[in-house]
Design a protein around this motif. Structure first.
Motif, PDB file in Angstrom:
ATOM      1  N   ILE A  51     -23.846  17.741 109.728  1.00  0.00           N
ATOM      2  CA  ILE A  51     -22.870  18.778 109.063  1.00  0.00           C
ATOM      3  C   ILE A  51     -21.510  18.469 109.496  1.00  0.00           C
ATOM      4  O   ILE A  51     -20.621  18.831 108.640  1.00  0.00           O
ATOM      5  CB  ILE A  51     -23.352  20.298 109.422  1.00  0.00           C
ATOM      6  CG1 ILE A  51     -24.818  20.451 108.706  1.00  0.00           C
ATOM      7  CG2 ILE A  51     -22.477  21.406 109.122  1.00  0.00           C
ATOM      8  CD1 ILE A  51     -25.590  21.676 109.234  1.00  0.00           C
ATOM      9  N   THR A  52     -21.145  18.258 110.709  1.00  0.00           N
ATOM     10  CA  THR A  52     -20.155  18.228 111.446  1.00  0.00           C
ATOM     11  C   THR A  52     -19.394  17.016 110.643  1.00  0.00           C
ATOM     12  O   THR A  52     -18.003  16.988 110.349  1.00  0.00           O
ATOM     13  CB  THR A  52     -20.008  18.246 112.811  1.00  0.00           C
ATOM     14  OG1 THR A  52     -20.595  17.013 113.063  1.00  0.00           O
ATOM     15  CG2 THR A  52     -20.459  19.374 113.420  1.00  0.00           C
ATOM     16  N   LEU A  55     -17.319  18.465 107.354  1.00  0.00           N
ATOM     17  CA  LEU A  55     -16.277  19.520 107.885  1.00  0.00           C
ATOM     18  C   LEU A  55     -14.777  19.215 107.873  1.00  0.00           C
ATOM     19  O   LEU A  55     -13.960  19.902 107.749  1.00  0.00           O
ATOM     20  CB  LEU A  55     -16.903  20.219 108.955  1.00  0.00           C
ATOM     21  CG  LEU A  55     -17.816  20.871 108.894  1.00  0.00           C
ATOM     22  CD1 LEU A  55     -18.260  21.596 110.364  1.00  0.00           C
ATOM     23  CD2 LEU A  55     -17.817  22.110 108.046  1.00  0.00           C
ATOM     24  N   SER A  56     -14.555  17.756 107.844  1.00  0.00           N
ATOM     25  CA  SER A  56     -13.257  17.534 107.976  1.00  0.00           C
ATOM     26  C   SER A  56     -12.447  18.025 106.854  1.00  0.00           C
ATOM     27  O   SER A  56     -12.843  17.619 105.683  1.00  0.00           O
ATOM     28  CB  SER A  56     -13.130  16.008 108.016  1.00  0.00           C
ATOM     29  OG  SER A  56     -11.928  15.581 108.287  1.00  0.00           O
ATOM     30  N   PRO A  57     -11.194  18.698 107.084  1.00  0.00           N
ATOM     31  CA  PRO A  57     -10.423  19.013 105.908  1.00  0.00           C
ATOM     32  C   PRO A  57      -9.680  17.636 105.288  1.00  0.00           C
ATOM     33  O   PRO A  57      -8.908  18.102 104.144  1.00  0.00           O
ATOM     34  CB  PRO A  57      -9.503  19.932 106.482  1.00  0.00           C
ATOM     35  CG  PRO A  57      -9.321  19.548 107.925  1.00  0.00           C
ATOM     36  CD  PRO A  57     -10.741  19.019 108.331  1.00  0.00           C
ATOM     37  N   ILE A  58      -9.444  16.848 106.099  1.00  0.00           N
ATOM     38  CA  ILE A  58      -8.640  15.739 105.585  1.00  0.00           C
ATOM     39  C   ILE A  58      -9.261  14.444 105.079  1.00  0.00           C
ATOM     40  O   ILE A  58      -8.524  13.165 104.820  1.00  0.00           O
ATOM     41  CB  ILE A  58      -7.621  15.237 106.600  1.00  0.00           C
ATOM     42  CG1 ILE A  58      -8.317  14.651 107.858  1.00  0.00           C
ATOM     43  CG2 ILE A  58      -6.638  16.544 106.967  1.00  0.00           C
ATOM     44  CD1 ILE A  58      -7.435  14.208 108.925  1.00  0.00           C
ATOM     45  N   GLU A  65     -18.372  13.785 118.123  1.00  0.00           N
ATOM     46  CA  GLU A  65     -18.409  12.780 118.906  1.00  0.00           C
ATOM     47  C   GLU A  65     -18.725  13.142 120.267  1.00  0.00           C
ATOM     48  O   GLU A  65     -19.447  12.567 121.105  1.00  0.00           O
ATOM     49  CB  GLU A  65     -17.083  11.972 118.818  1.00  0.00           C
ATOM     50  CG  GLU A  65     -17.024  11.187 117.353  1.00  0.00           C
ATOM     51  CD  GLU A  65     -15.923  10.386 117.421  1.00  0.00           C
ATOM     52  OE1 GLU A  65     -14.998  10.434 118.563  1.00  0.00           O
ATOM     53  OE2 GLU A  65     -15.415   9.806 116.416  1.00  0.00           O
ATOM     54  N   VAL A  66     -18.160  14.429 120.643  1.00  0.00           N
ATOM     55  CA  VAL A  66     -18.399  14.617 122.243  1.00  0.00           C
ATOM     56  C   VAL A  66     -18.842  16.360 122.183  1.00  0.00           C
ATOM     57  O   VAL A  66     -18.144  17.144 121.347  1.00  0.00           O
ATOM     58  CB  VAL A  66     -17.390  14.583 122.892  1.00  0.00           C
ATOM     59  CG1 VAL A  66     -17.412  15.292 124.229  1.00  0.00           C
ATOM     60  CG2 VAL A  66     -17.048  12.874 123.205  1.00  0.00           C
TER      61      VAL A  66
END
Length: 93
Positions: A51-52, A55-58, A65-66
């Motif tokens: 999921i993460t 989620l990046s807007p760019i 990662e952490v």
């Protein structure tokens, strides 16, 4: 930095390898998990990572990662084949 545990998760989210390390600096009250609980947690963490990564807007992202708590640090490394390695360590001061 003391290592609590090392996990390897395949690209389908299944736990392939899990090793706990005895450490003098483990927090008190750290629960001992059953094999089924490790499997459920591995699948959950795989889902969170998937999921993460979206989620990046760019644009494309490699995902979480952490993840840090008050007493631990979880580091996630993704290999080019899709296998994830997770290390649970003490949080550096």
């Amino acid at each position: 930095m003391a290592v609590f545990s090392l996990w390897v998760i395949n690209k389908a989210g299944g736990l392939v390898y899990q090793k706990d390390f005895p450490a003098a600096s483990k927090p008190d009250g750290l629960a001992v998990l059953t094999s089924n609980e490790y499997l459920v947690l591995a699948g959950t963490l795989h889902g969170i990572h998937a999921i993460t990564s979206r989620l990046s807007p760019i644009g494309p992202s490699s995902g979480a990662e952490v993840i840090e708590g008050e007493t631990f640090k979880m580091t996630i490394r993704l290999t080019p084949t899709g296998v994830s390695t997770l290390s649970f360590t003490t949080k550096p001061n």
